[in-house]
Scaffold this motif. Structure first.
Motif, short mmCIF file in Angstrom:
data_model
loop_
_atom_site.label_atom_id
_atom_site.label_comp_id
_atom_site.label_asym_id
_atom_site.label_seq_id
_atom_site.Cartn_x
_atom_site.Cartn_y
_atom_site.Cartn_z
N ASN A 1 0.85 -1.18 0.00
CA ASN A 1 0.00 0.00 0.00
C ASN A 1 0.88 1.23 0.00
O ASN A 1 1.82 1.28 0.78
N PRO A 2 0.69 2.19 -0.84
CA PRO A 2 -0.40 2.31 -1.80
C PRO A 2 -0.18 1.40 -3.01
O PRO A 2 0.96 1.11 -3.37
N THR A 3 -1.25 0.99 -3.62
CA THR A 3 -1.16 0.11 -4.77
C THR A 3 -0.72 0.88 -6.00
O THR A 3 -0.84 2.10 -6.07
N ASP A 4 -0.20 0.17 -6.98
CA ASP A 4 0.32 0.77 -8.21
C ASP A 4 -0.78 1.52 -8.94
O ASP A 4 -1.87 1.01 -9.15
N VAL B 1 -2.54 4.17 -8.03
CA VAL B 1 -3.55 4.87 -7.23
C VAL B 1 -3.15 6.33 -7.03
O VAL B 1 -1.97 6.66 -6.95
N THR B 2 -4.11 7.23 -6.99
CA THR B 2 -3.86 8.65 -6.75
C THR B 2 -3.93 8.89 -5.24
O THR B 2 -4.89 8.49 -4.60
N ILE B 3 -2.91 9.55 -4.70
CA ILE B 3 -2.86 9.83 -3.27
C ILE B 3 -2.53 11.30 -3.06
O ILE B 3 -2.08 11.98 -3.98
#
Length: 58
Positions: A37-40, A42-44
């Motif tokens: 986490n965060p996964t590939d 993903v917008t953070i």
């Protein structure tokens, strides 16, 4: 490890500071480390915790 993101106002790429991790233990073999986490893709935003999994060699 580094992280890259986009500044929401200017849309310019923003890079984190580099973090280096060195392990010198040739007797233990090669371990497998995965970022969970965060996964590939993903917008953070903001401060994000990173979770990893480690599979020990041998």
């Amino acid at each position: 490890m580094i992280a890259r993101g986009s500044d929401i106002i200017t849309r310019y790429g923003v890079w984190s500071q580099t973090v280096s991790v060195n392990v010198n233990n040739p007797e233990s073999g090669l371990h497998q480390v995965n970022i969970i986490n965060p996964t590939d893709g993903v917008t953070i935003s903001g401060t994000v915790s990173i979770r990893i999994s480690v599979k020990l060699a041998g």
